[in-house]
Scaffold this active site. Sequence first.
Site, PDB file in Angstrom:
ATOM      1  N   HIS A  19      -1.581   0.439  -9.691  1.00 17.82           N
ATOM      2  CA  HIS A  19      -2.214  -0.559  -8.812  1.00 17.82           C
ATOM      3  C   HIS A  19      -2.731  -1.753  -9.643  1.00 17.82           C
ATOM      4  CE1 HIS A  19      -4.479  -1.057  -4.753  1.00 17.82           C
ATOM      5  NE2 HIS A  19      -4.327  -2.231  -5.335  1.00 17.82           N
ATOM      6  N   ARG A  44       0.854  -1.187   0.000  1.00 18.42           N
ATOM      7  CA  ARG A  44       0.000   0.000   0.000  1.00 18.42           C
ATOM      8  C   ARG A  44       0.890   1.237   0.000  1.00 18.42           C
ATOM      9  NH1 ARG A  44      -3.596  -2.538  -1.667  1.00 18.42           N
ATOM     10  NH2 ARG A  44      -5.643  -2.918  -0.756  1.00 18.42           N
TER      11      ARG A  44
HETATM   12  P1  NDP Z   1      -2.192 -11.629   4.392  1.00 23.55           P
HETATM   13  O1  NDP Z   1      -3.073 -11.075   5.448  1.00 23.55           O
HETATM   14  O2  NDP Z   1      -2.420 -13.015   3.937  1.00 23.55           O
HETATM   15  O3  NDP Z   1      -0.678 -11.528   4.868  1.00 23.55           O
HETATM   16  C1  NDP Z   1      -0.163 -10.442   5.557  1.00 23.55           C
HETATM   17  C2  NDP Z   1       1.267 -10.736   5.991  1.00 23.55           C
HETATM   18  O4  NDP Z   1       1.842  -9.560   6.547  1.00 23.55           O
HETATM   19  C3  NDP Z   1       1.334 -11.829   7.068  1.00 23.55           C
HETATM   20  O5  NDP Z   1       2.448 -12.645   6.848  1.00 23.55           O
HETATM   21  C4  NDP Z   1       1.525 -11.012   8.346  1.00 23.55           C
HETATM   22  O6  NDP Z   1       2.224 -11.686   9.363  1.00 23.55           O
HETATM   23  C5  NDP Z   1       2.386  -9.873   7.828  1.00 23.55           C
HETATM   24  N1  NDP Z   1       2.303  -8.736   8.739  1.00 23.55           N
HETATM   25  C6  NDP Z   1       1.198  -8.026   9.105  1.00 23.55           C
HETATM   26  N2  NDP Z   1       1.523  -7.075   9.998  1.00 23.55           N
HETATM   27  C7  NDP Z   1       2.858  -7.201  10.217  1.00 23.55           C
HETATM   28  C8  NDP Z   1       3.780  -6.536  11.058  1.00 23.55           C
HETATM   29  N3  NDP Z   1       3.411  -5.529  11.879  1.00 23.55           N
HETATM   30  N4  NDP Z   1       5.068  -6.936  11.042  1.00 23.55           N
HETATM   31  C9  NDP Z   1       5.471  -7.953  10.236  1.00 23.55           C
HETATM   32  N5  NDP Z   1       4.630  -8.641   9.419  1.00 23.55           N
HETATM   33  C10 NDP Z   1       3.345  -8.259   9.403  1.00 23.55           C
HETATM   34  O7  NDP Z   1      -2.283 -10.598   3.168  1.00 23.55           O
HETATM   35  P2  NDP Z   1      -2.100 -10.899   1.607  1.00 23.55           P
HETATM   36  O8  NDP Z   1      -0.813 -11.614   1.411  1.00 23.55           O
HETATM   37  O9  NDP Z   1      -3.316 -11.488   1.028  1.00 23.55           O
HETATM   38  O10 NDP Z   1      -2.013  -9.391   1.048  1.00 23.55           O
HETATM   39  C11 NDP Z   1      -1.024  -8.513   1.513  1.00 23.55           C
HETATM   40  C12 NDP Z   1      -1.293  -7.099   1.026  1.00 23.55           C
HETATM   41  O11 NDP Z   1      -1.007  -6.979  -0.351  1.00 23.55           O
HETATM   42  C13 NDP Z   1      -2.761  -6.633   1.122  1.00 23.55           C
HETATM   43  O12 NDP Z   1      -3.115  -6.258   2.430  1.00 23.55           O
HETATM   44  C14 NDP Z   1      -2.741  -5.443   0.175  1.00 23.55           C
HETATM   45  O13 NDP Z   1      -2.353  -4.275   0.883  1.00 23.55           O
HETATM   46  C15 NDP Z   1      -1.663  -5.819  -0.852  1.00 23.55           C
HETATM   47  N6  NDP Z   1      -2.240  -6.123  -2.167  1.00 23.55           N
HETATM   48  C16 NDP Z   1      -1.883  -5.339  -3.227  1.00 23.55           C
HETATM   49  C17 NDP Z   1      -2.371  -5.599  -4.482  1.00 23.55           C
HETATM   50  C18 NDP Z   1      -1.945  -4.787  -5.647  1.00 23.55           C
HETATM   51  O14 NDP Z   1      -2.491  -4.934  -6.740  1.00 23.55           O
HETATM   52  N7  NDP Z   1      -0.946  -3.939  -5.505  1.00 23.55           N
HETATM   53  C19 NDP Z   1      -3.306  -6.705  -4.718  1.00 23.55           C
HETATM   54  C20 NDP Z   1      -3.606  -7.471  -3.560  1.00 23.55           C
HETATM   55  C21 NDP Z   1      -3.084  -7.177  -2.334  1.00 23.55           C
HETATM   56  P3  NDP Z   1       1.621 -13.000  10.078  1.00 23.55           P
HETATM   57  O15 NDP Z   1       1.758 -14.095   9.018  1.00 23.55           O
HETATM   58  O16 NDP Z   1       2.511 -13.228  11.224  1.00 23.55           O
HETATM   59  O17 NDP Z   1       0.198 -12.705  10.421  1.00 23.55           O
HETATM   60  C1  OXD Z   2      -5.808  -5.041  -3.255  1.00 17.93           C
HETATM   61  C2  OXD Z   2      -6.399  -5.824  -4.303  1.00 17.93           C
HETATM   62  O1  OXD Z   2      -6.027  -5.328  -2.081  1.00 17.93           O
HETATM   63  O2  OXD Z   2      -6.415  -5.331  -5.441  1.00 17.93           O
HETATM   64  O3  OXD Z   2      -5.071  -4.098  -3.575  1.00 17.93           O
HETATM   65  O4  OXD Z   2      -6.812  -6.947  -4.043  1.00 17.93           O
END
Ligand code: NDP
Ligand code: OXD
Length: 312
Positions: A275, A227
Amino acid sequence: MSILLLTRDFTPEETADWLDILKRVFTNDAVVSWQEAFNPDEIEYILVWGHERGEFNRFGRLKAIFSLGAGVDELLRDPDLRADVPVVRLIDPNLAETMTEYVHMRVLHYHRRLHEYQRLQDAGEWRQLSYMAPKERTIGVLGLGELGSAVCKHLSANGFTVCGWSRNSKRIPGVATYHGSDALPEIAKHAEILICLLPLTAQTQGVLSQTLFTHMPSGACLINVGRGGHLVERDLVRALDGNHLAHATLDVFPNEPLARESELWRHPKITVTPHCSALTAPKSAARIIAENIARHQSGSVPAGLVDRSRGY
Ligand code: NDP
Ligand code: OXD
């Protein structure tokens, strides 16, 4: 059952496509778009990408909110979001696949030094740069969830040395894993290419800052697909202009679309994409959400139920 498609961030064409697909998936249910006339008291489920603050409060019989994307930071930022309504994010193998493809493409770009060849081309200079094998190149991945762990496995299977960072301890075969805020400088120290795949929360806001960059090796590159709020933009520009970091790929921004006047568009060491690193595929997402609603209706926990206290 009545379902509302609430897609203020979609174009009318995108909303029409979604509506068409949803009507074919939910054959026995009423599906309406937010742009049609409907009775808020009949709506039980909302499928959302872009809403206005407080607008969920109109729905007295609301049972759950399903995000059409993986990230729910925008949704959770709504101070009027009722605590008793479950929020469910999208977990779709399609998203993980397309994200992996995008990240792999940018990793190869940096690994094969195309950002440096671009400078040589700009100067009209014919010069070959040294090559190193993928295993000699260390990639750091912040966030080891659905997307981050898929990226780690893919890059590792393609020969790169990969390390990853999460909140809790994680094991991914072939990947060196770190967890907790104290371990962040350690992973940064190794990351010649750093990928951010974290959710945006109070803890991860501004994590891509000068403090982190100073730990990274000189000449390192950054790929932010998490993000926009993860990145402190002025710190990045300073690190690039000071030649500590070599290049950055930015797919996400605090305000989207990125303003025309933003210096990021024109910075010679930044690639901007809109994005698009992982786009939700309506057909597979609609099927996954239908299964998840069925799970919710039968009293089971939907996959991707957001933990509001964690923020993801
Ligand atoms: P998940 O919820 O599956 O994974 C999040 C990961 O981040 C977990 O491993 C979690 O740790 C870790 N995490 C969260 N907070 C912290 C912290 N404070 N310190 C260290 N690690 C942390 O999310 P997704 O993989 O599905 O998606 C991740 C992000 O990707 C979304 O939230 C979104 O912002 C972004 N995204 C962007 C897209 C784009 O087109 N650019 C499309 C889709 C998603 P733990 O495993 O220990 O819980
Ligand atoms: C996001 C998505 O979370 O596109 O950015 O799924």
